[in-house]
Design a protein around this motif. Structure first.
Motif, PDB file in Angstrom:
ATOM      1  N   ILE A  17       0.889  -1.174   0.000  1.00 53.11           N
ATOM      2  CA  ILE A  17       0.000   0.000   0.000  1.00 53.11           C
ATOM      3  C   ILE A  17       0.919   1.213   0.000  1.00 53.11           C
ATOM      4  O   ILE A  17       1.626   1.476   0.977  1.00 53.11           O
ATOM      5  N   ARG A  18       0.952   1.912  -1.124  1.00 52.33           N
ATOM      6  CA  ARG A  18       1.896   3.016  -1.292  1.00 52.33           C
ATOM      7  C   ARG A  18       1.608   4.154  -0.314  1.00 52.33           C
ATOM      8  O   ARG A  18       2.514   4.851   0.111  1.00 52.33           O
ATOM      9  N   GLY A  19       0.371   4.374   0.040  1.00 55.35           N
ATOM     10  CA  GLY A  19       0.038   5.366   1.062  1.00 55.35           C
ATOM     11  C   GLY A  19      -0.122   6.777   0.556  1.00 55.35           C
ATOM     12  O   GLY A  19      -0.367   7.688   1.346  1.00 55.35           O
ATOM     13  N   ALA A  20       0.035   6.990  -0.735  1.00 47.27           N
ATOM     14  CA  ALA A  20      -0.123   8.335  -1.312  1.00 47.27           C
ATOM     15  C   ALA A  20      -0.469   8.179  -2.785  1.00 47.27           C
ATOM     16  O   ALA A  20      -0.195   7.150  -3.403  1.00 47.27           O
ATOM     17  N   GLY A  21      -1.050   9.229  -3.333  1.00 45.72           N
ATOM     18  CA  GLY A  21      -1.373   9.236  -4.751  1.00 45.72           C
ATOM     19  C   GLY A  21      -0.133   9.454  -5.609  1.00 45.72           C
ATOM     20  O   GLY A  21       0.927   9.849  -5.114  1.00 45.72           O
ATOM     21  N   LYS A  22      -0.284   9.196  -6.896  1.00 42.94           N
ATOM     22  CA  LYS A  22       0.836   9.334  -7.846  1.00 42.94           C
ATOM     23  C   LYS A  22       1.430  10.733  -7.833  1.00 42.94           C
ATOM     24  O   LYS A  22       2.649  10.893  -7.847  1.00 42.94           O
ATOM     25  N   PHE A  23       0.582  11.764  -7.814  1.00 43.53           N
ATOM     26  CA  PHE A  23       1.090  13.140  -7.855  1.00 43.53           C
ATOM     27  C   PHE A  23       1.967  13.429  -6.639  1.00 43.53           C
ATOM     28  O   PHE A  23       3.067  13.981  -6.778  1.00 43.53           O
ATOM     29  N   LYS A  24       1.502  13.048  -5.452  1.00 43.73           N
ATOM     30  CA  LYS A  24       2.276  13.278  -4.226  1.00 43.73           C
ATOM     31  C   LYS A  24       3.599  12.524  -4.281  1.00 43.73           C
ATOM     32  O   LYS A  24       4.650  13.047  -3.906  1.00 43.73           O
ATOM     33  N   GLU A  25       3.557  11.304  -4.769  1.00 46.29           N
ATOM     34  CA  GLU A  25       4.774  10.503  -4.844  1.00 46.29           C
ATOM     35  C   GLU A  25       5.777  11.108  -5.834  1.00 46.29           C
ATOM     36  O   GLU A  25       6.971  11.194  -5.550  1.00 46.29           O
ATOM     37  N   ILE A  26       5.293  11.553  -6.987  1.00 42.83           N
ATOM     38  CA  ILE A  26       6.176  12.188  -7.979  1.00 42.83           C
ATOM     39  C   ILE A  26       6.753  13.484  -7.422  1.00 42.83           C
ATOM     40  O   ILE A  26       7.951  13.751  -7.575  1.00 42.83           O
ATOM     41  N   LEU A  27       5.916  14.283  -6.761  1.00 48.59           N
ATOM     42  CA  LEU A  27       6.391  15.529  -6.145  1.00 48.59           C
ATOM     43  C   LEU A  27       7.458  15.229  -5.092  1.00 48.59           C
ATOM     44  O   LEU A  27       8.493  15.904  -5.032  1.00 48.59           O
ATOM     45  N   TRP A  28       7.230  14.194  -4.281  1.00 50.09           N
ATOM     46  CA  TRP A  28       8.216  13.816  -3.270  1.00 50.09           C
ATOM     47  C   TRP A  28       9.551  13.450  -3.923  1.00 50.09           C
ATOM     48  O   TRP A  28      10.606  13.852  -3.454  1.00 50.09           O
ATOM     49  N   TYR A  29       9.513  12.684  -5.016  1.00 49.90           N
ATOM     50  CA  TYR A  29      10.760  12.289  -5.669  1.00 49.90           C
ATOM     51  C   TYR A  29      11.543  13.506  -6.136  1.00 49.90           C
ATOM     52  O   TYR A  29      12.774  13.533  -6.026  1.00 49.90           O
ATOM     53  N   GLY A  30      10.866  14.519  -6.626  1.00 46.90           N
ATOM     54  CA  GLY A  30      11.553  15.750  -7.021  1.00 46.90           C
ATOM     55  C   GLY A  30      12.200  16.443  -5.837  1.00 46.90           C
ATOM     56  O   GLY A  30      13.362  16.859  -5.898  1.00 46.90           O
ATOM     57  N   VAL A  31      11.454  16.564  -4.741  1.00 49.33           N
ATOM     58  CA  VAL A  31      11.981  17.186  -3.520  1.00 49.33           C
ATOM     59  C   VAL A  31      13.144  16.365  -2.974  1.00 49.33           C
ATOM     60  O   VAL A  31      14.179  16.914  -2.559  1.00 49.33           O
TER      61      VAL A  31
END
Length: 183
Positions: A17-31
């Motif tokens: 269970i990833r625990g977050a949506g795709k947008f949040k996960e992609i944004l996190w990877y950038g940060v």
């Protein structure tokens, strides 16, 4: 000899269970790339605030050195006065709970992810990791899923931890062995 392993049958949508949506996960990877995986020593307080913005629970006085890889900040809880050393990798597919006054040394690998080798498709077999108050995970230590490292316990550099460790103890090796009480 034919292998029974069928990796083409692996289903990444099961057991995690990833625990977050795709947008949040992609944004996190950038940060993460800009501020955490960088060798630039951004202030720990700034990095702690970023983690909180992404759902982590972070205490006061947390020190996060450069090049720290945190997989899912929304599955991270860290108490007060936690130190996370250079190049530590927190692969927290499940909750990673870090108590107060915990030291995670350089290049430690806290790996909450695994695969069930007993099944041909090798599905996920992930689990939480708990580092209780006052413990010290030495440099280049591997900690696997479903592990609790007890209060005030030290794990010496280069050790491999795949089982729960008792409080107030010093362990080392692969396989890990008890050396003595800490206090």
């Amino acid at each position: 000899m034919l292998s029974k392993v069928k990796l083409a049958e692996f289903d990444a949508s099961k057991g995690l269970i990833r625990g977050a949506g795709k947008f949040k996960e992609i944004l996190w990877y950038g940060v993460k790339i800009l501020f955490f995986l960088s060798s630039i020593p951004y202030p720990s307080g700034f990095k702690s605030k970023l983690l909180v913005l992404f759902g982590a629970k972070i205490g006061k006085g947390v020190v996060i050195k450069p090049r720290v890889n945190i997989h899912f900040p929304w599955k991270l809880e860290a108490g007060d006065h936690v130190w996370i050393g250079e190049e530590a990798f927190l692969l927290n597919f499940e909750l990673l709970s870090i108590g107060n006054n915990v030291c995670i040394s350089q290049r430690a690998f806290l790996c909450g992810g695994n695969h069930d080798y007993r099944q041909p498709s090798m599905p996920y077999r992930n689990g939480p990791i708990v580092l209780e108050n006052g413990c010290w995970v030495g440099a280049n230590v591997f900690v696997g899923p479903d592990v609790v490292i007890g209060t005030d316990t030290i794990v010496c550099a280069g050790s491999v931890i795949t089982q729960t460790l008792e409080n107030n103890s010093i362990y080392k090796g692969n396989p890990v062995v008890f050396l003595k009480n800490r206090w």
